[in-house]
Design an enzyme around this catalytic site. Structure first.
Site, short mmCIF file in Angstrom:
data_model
loop_
_atom_site.label_atom_id
_atom_site.label_comp_id
_atom_site.label_asym_id
_atom_site.label_seq_id
_atom_site.Cartn_x
_atom_site.Cartn_y
_atom_site.Cartn_z
N ASP A 191 2.87 14.07 -13.27
CA ASP A 191 1.92 13.63 -11.96
C ASP A 191 0.84 14.53 -12.29
OD1 ASP A 191 4.12 13.24 -10.32
OD2 ASP A 191 4.80 14.86 -10.28
N GLU B 179 15.06 15.34 -14.26
CA GLU B 179 13.77 15.36 -13.18
C GLU B 179 14.46 15.78 -11.74
OE1 GLU B 179 11.52 13.25 -11.97
OE2 GLU B 179 12.37 13.77 -9.99
N LEU B 180 13.11 16.62 -11.31
CA LEU B 180 13.07 18.02 -10.39
C LEU B 180 13.88 17.06 -8.30
CD1 LEU B 180 12.48 20.89 -9.07
CD2 LEU B 180 10.40 20.24 -9.31
N LEU C 202 6.05 10.87 -19.80
CA LEU C 202 4.87 9.87 -19.78
C LEU C 202 4.87 10.07 -17.79
CD1 LEU C 202 7.16 7.63 -20.95
CD2 LEU C 202 6.02 8.75 -21.88
N ASN D 179 14.23 21.71 -12.95
CA ASN D 179 13.38 21.98 -13.21
C ASN D 179 12.75 22.39 -14.56
OD1 ASN D 179 10.57 22.83 -12.95
ND2 ASN D 179 11.39 24.47 -10.73
N ALA D 180 12.29 20.95 -15.16
CA ALA D 180 12.17 22.06 -16.98
C ALA D 180 10.49 22.55 -16.84
CB ALA D 180 11.24 20.09 -17.48
N THR E 62 7.87 2.93 -18.12
CA THR E 62 9.13 3.49 -16.76
C THR E 62 8.42 2.89 -15.35
OG1 THR E 62 7.01 4.96 -17.35
CG2 THR E 62 8.46 5.83 -17.62
N GLU E 63 8.35 3.07 -14.53
CA GLU E 63 8.02 2.08 -13.40
C GLU E 63 6.73 2.82 -13.05
OE1 GLU E 63 11.76 3.75 -13.97
OE2 GLU E 63 12.16 2.06 -13.88
N GLY F 122 11.37 15.15 -16.50
CA GLY F 122 10.19 14.03 -16.23
C GLY F 122 10.52 12.75 -15.48
C1 LIG Z 1 4.68 10.36 -12.19
S1 LIG Z 1 6.71 10.67 -11.75
C2 LIG Z 1 6.71 9.63 -13.40
C3 LIG Z 1 8.10 9.46 -13.33
C4 LIG Z 1 8.36 9.08 -14.87
N1 LIG Z 1 8.06 8.82 -16.45
C5 LIG Z 1 7.78 7.44 -15.48
O1 LIG Z 1 7.01 6.72 -15.96
O2 LIG Z 1 7.92 6.65 -13.93
C6 LIG Z 1 6.67 12.05 -12.08
C7 LIG Z 1 7.90 12.47 -11.96
O3 LIG Z 1 8.23 13.96 -12.66
C8 LIG Z 1 9.52 14.33 -11.85
N2 LIG Z 1 8.14 16.05 -11.85
C9 LIG Z 1 7.62 16.76 -11.75
N3 LIG Z 1 7.54 18.11 -11.95
C10 LIG Z 1 8.96 18.40 -12.84
C11 LIG Z 1 9.46 19.25 -12.95
N4 LIG Z 1 9.17 20.75 -13.27
N5 LIG Z 1 11.11 19.53 -13.50
C12 LIG Z 1 11.31 18.07 -13.98
N6 LIG Z 1 10.72 16.80 -12.82
C13 LIG Z 1 9.92 17.18 -13.14
C14 LIG Z 1 8.79 14.56 -10.82
O4 LIG Z 1 9.67 14.22 -9.05
C15 LIG Z 1 8.34 12.34 -10.56
O5 LIG Z 1 9.83 11.89 -10.41
#
Ligand SMILES: C[S@@+](CC[C@H](N)C(=O)[O-])C[C@H]1O[C@@H](n2cnc3c(N)ncnc32)[C@H](O)[C@@H]1O
Length: 252
Positions: free
Chosen positions: A148, A92-93, A145, A125-126, A223-224, A69
């Site tokens: 969600d 990243e999904l 990090l 999709n992890a 991270t953002e 993610g």
């Molecule tokens: C809250 S954001 C955090 C992003 C980054 N790690 C940061 O700290 O800025 C969570 C990210 O995880 C991604 N994500 C959620 N479930 C995922 C999955 N199963 N596989 C890959 N990415 C996923 C979401 O699309 C989102 O961009």
């Protein structure tokens, strides 16, 4: 420089890559992923690590760090600068977010030839496809990090930390490998502590080693999402878990 190259070299602008905050990881997405790790074309993502003139018999480079993610790629950029010889991939999904991160890395590579060649982002999709990308015991570090939080009880099954996911993290991490978690949601922090604490393949890093862990101070703000939490005054909660050695095989 051709217009296309110019475009590829320009840093991307977030306003062209906006997407809904959450994507349902259990929904059907149109994703491409390899049948098996050996079918993945890593050379296309990391061309500078796969020279065409490599001596026959040279072991191909392998990804060691995974940012699950990865969002807009802040951690990948930091890893490229700190570990330039270690391949790191962000999964990243969300399609547009993955496209932003790929464009960001392309622009950085173009701006500093020879740098950032060790990081890449894949739309994936992890929760569904981790073992399609990575072999058993391949990875030394996994980063979760600001995952969600999915607050509602009915959405807890969307969380990236669960007994099923920990079994997969344990599979792709080598013994001694580390999982880093950071969140600004105390309840999610407790959830992650509990799940990793209960899983037989993981143990929390002892306090003395945690204090000496060099990456830990960097993670909450690199991270953002981390920067957003900091601006909003929400404190980060961090933890590191170590992959235990494999249990002895049962007697036949
Ligand atoms: C809250 S954001 C955090 C992003 C980054 N790690 C940061 O700290 O800025 C969570 C990210 O995880 C991604 N994500 C959620 N479930 C995922 C999955 N199963 N596989 C890959 N990415 C996923 C979401 O699309 C989102 O961009």
């Amino acid at each position: 420089m051709a217009a296309e190259e110019e475009e590829a070299a320009a840093p991307p602008q977030k306003r062209f890559y906006r997407q809904r905050a959450h994507s349902n990881p259990l929904a059907d997405h149109t994703l491409s992923y390899p049948s098996r790790p050996q079918d993945m074309d890593w050379a296309a993502l990391f061309p500078s690590f796969f020279p065409p003139d490599a001596a026959p018999g040279t072991a191909p480079a392998r990804v060691e760090f995974v940012d699950v993610g990865c969002g807009y790629g802040g951690l990948l950029v930091a890893l490229a600068e700190r570990f330039p010889q270690t391949l790191a991939v962000g999964l990243e999904l969300r399609g547009k977010v993955a496209a932003f991160t790929r464009a960001r890395i392309r622009a950085l590579r173009a701006a500093r030839p020879g740098a950032y060649g060790n990081v890449a982002c894949v739309r994936a999709n992890a929760m569904k496809h981790l073992p399609h990308f990575f072999r058993r015991a391949q990875l030394s570090k996994l980063f979760l990090l600001f995952p969600d939080p999915h607050f509602k009880r009915t959405k807890h099954k969307w969380r990236i930390v669960s007994p099923a996911m920990l079994a997969e993290y344990g599979y792709v991490l080598r013994p001694g490998g580390l999982v880093y978690t950071v969140t600004d949601v105390p309840e999610l922090h407790q959830w992650m502590l509990r799940h990793f604490g209960e899983h037989p393949l993981f143990e929390a890093l002892p306090p003395a080693q945690l204090a000496a862990e060099p990456l830990l101070p960097l993670l909450p703000s690199v991270t953002e999402e981390g920067q957003r939490a900091r601006r909003a005054g929400r404190a980060p909660n961090s933890a590191v878990f170590r992959r235990r050695p494999d249990p002895p095989a049962a007697a036949p």
